[in-house]
Design a protein around this motif. Structure first.
Motif, mmCIF file in Angstrom:
data_model
loop_
_atom_site.group_PDB
_atom_site.id
_atom_site.type_symbol
_atom_site.label_atom_id
_atom_site.label_comp_id
_atom_site.label_asym_id
_atom_site.label_seq_id
_atom_site.Cartn_x
_atom_site.Cartn_y
_atom_site.Cartn_z
ATOM 1 N N GLU A 72 0.841 -1.192 0.000
ATOM 2 C CA GLU A 72 0.000 0.000 0.000
ATOM 3 C C GLU A 72 0.883 1.251 0.000
ATOM 4 N N GLY A 73 0.472 2.228 -0.751
ATOM 5 C CA GLY A 73 1.252 3.451 -0.863
ATOM 6 C C GLY A 73 2.245 3.349 -2.000
ATOM 7 N N ALA A 74 3.268 2.526 -1.831
ATOM 8 C CA ALA A 74 4.295 2.405 -2.876
ATOM 9 C C ALA A 74 3.780 1.653 -4.090
ATOM 10 N N GLY A 75 2.928 0.667 -3.882
ATOM 11 C CA GLY A 75 2.411 -0.120 -4.988
ATOM 12 C C GLY A 75 3.484 -0.972 -5.639
ATOM 13 N N LEU A 76 3.289 -1.320 -6.904
ATOM 14 C CA LEU A 76 4.261 -2.126 -7.632
ATOM 15 C C LEU A 76 5.501 -1.293 -7.959
ATOM 16 N N SER A 77 6.657 -1.904 -7.806
ATOM 17 C CA SER A 77 7.890 -1.217 -8.195
ATOM 18 C C SER A 77 7.946 -1.121 -9.718
ATOM 19 N N ARG A 78 8.765 -0.213 -10.221
ATOM 20 C CA ARG A 78 8.811 0.039 -11.666
ATOM 21 C C ARG A 78 9.187 -1.210 -12.447
ATOM 22 N N LEU A 79 10.246 -1.918 -12.023
ATOM 23 C CA LEU A 79 10.689 -3.086 -12.771
ATOM 24 C C LEU A 79 9.654 -4.201 -12.730
ATOM 25 N N VAL A 80 8.982 -4.360 -11.598
ATOM 26 C CA VAL A 80 7.939 -5.378 -11.492
ATOM 27 C C VAL A 80 6.790 -5.041 -12.433
ATOM 28 N N ARG A 81 6.378 -3.775 -12.434
ATOM 29 C CA ARG A 81 5.274 -3.364 -13.307
ATOM 30 C C ARG A 81 5.623 -3.586 -14.778
ATOM 31 N N GLU A 82 6.876 -3.353 -15.133
ATOM 32 C CA GLU A 82 7.293 -3.541 -16.523
ATOM 33 C C GLU A 82 7.295 -5.009 -16.948
#
Length: 296
Positions: free
Chosen positions: A248-258
């Motif tokens: 919560e708050g940070a959500g998915l990290s950039r590399l994970v989302r990619e």
């Protein structure tokens, strides 16, 4: 359905074996217990922790699962002869697990969760399972996996594990760093589900997601601002799928989302913008389970 590459949509990140009674109180709901055979242990993942288990239901399931050795159980002296712990005492005796009645203050001083309910167990570490085993195809069943990105709250992880057990998730993937593993609070919040849901620990979640995609598993992340909704994934739910939830708050990290094939949101019809990560996981896993129900 042939595998395709749907557009990725970004946005704001969001979030053993006992032949007779007694049975797990949850057995009728969750079906057959998934065994924790030694062939599934990972030489690389090691142990998850979980040597101290607190709370009546968590200790009860620890004993029933017989997945790992239980060294001893502490019970608050004021509960000796109490019906509320009678089944724990009986199961422990049947399995020759020592029970020590100790002063309430002693037990609470040793406890690491807020309310141990007068019961605490010391056991061998919970073994992690091999990542390759988690993603391997099974006859007649497409893989159903949940990956957890950066969740550090033990209550949330415990609730996630409990939901995954109920929804029939095959495995949970945790990153080695910047994430909570199995603590007494996780075990208690899971109501003992940590004994049944295979958990694997990976050194890098983005790479693990890539390996799942290479294995033909759809990787679906969650983001408040995504254009697609969870309820739009349709028949993909019946294929191999990994749901990725973030803190919560940070959500998915950039590399994970990619590394996700698609990003979806959970529609919010009220004024609050998002669900707690464990509530979102419960809803998402049961949506997948709904699609996978055997046709009558």
């Amino acid at each position: 359905m042939s595998r395709r590459q749907p557009p990725r949509r970004g946005g704001r990140p969001a979030g053993g074996r006992r032949s007779g009674p007694p049975r797990s109180r949850g057995a009728g709901r969750t079906g057959q217990v998934r065994s924790g055979g030694s062939s599934r242990r990972s030489s690389g993942s090691g142990d998850l922790g979980g040597k101290q288990i607190e709370g009546r239901q968590a200790v009860r399931e620890l004993l029933l699962a017989q997945r790992r050795r239980v060294h001893e159980i502490w019970i608050s002296g004021e509960l000796e002869g109490d019906d509320g712990v009678a089944d724990i005492v009986a199961i422990a005796a049947a399995n020759r697990v020592p029970i020590n009645y100790v002063a309430r203050s002693t037990l609470e001083s040793a406890a690491r969760s807020e309310a141990p309910q007068g019961v605490l167990a010391h056991a061998g570490a919970l073994p992690a399972v091999d990542f390759d085993h988690c993603v391997a195809p099974r006859p007649g069943k497409a893989p159903f996996i949940v990956a957890v990105d950066g969740v550090t709250d033990p209550g949330n992880l415990g609730a996630i594990v409990r939901s995954c057990d109920g929804a029939g998730v095959d495995a949970i993937v945790l990153p080695r760093h910047r994430a909570v593993h199995v603590t007494p609070t996780v075990a208690k919040a899971s109501a003992g589900a940590i004994e049944y849901v295979p958990i694997t620990v990976v050194s890098g979640l983005p790479n693990a997601l890539k390996r799942m995609r290479d294995a033909g598993i759809w990787v679906i992340g969650f983001d408040d601002a995504a254009d697609r909704q969870l309820f739009d994934i349709g028949d993909l739910a019946t294929e191999g799928v990994c749901l990725v939830v973030g803190a919560e708050g940070a959500g998915l990290s950039r590399l994970v989302r990619e590394r996700c094939d698609m990003i979806v949101s959970i529609p919010m019809l009220g004024r609050v913008s998002s669900l707690n990560v464990s509530a979102a996981t419960a809803l998402a896993t049961y949506e997948i389970a709904r699609y996978r129900r055997p046709s009558s």
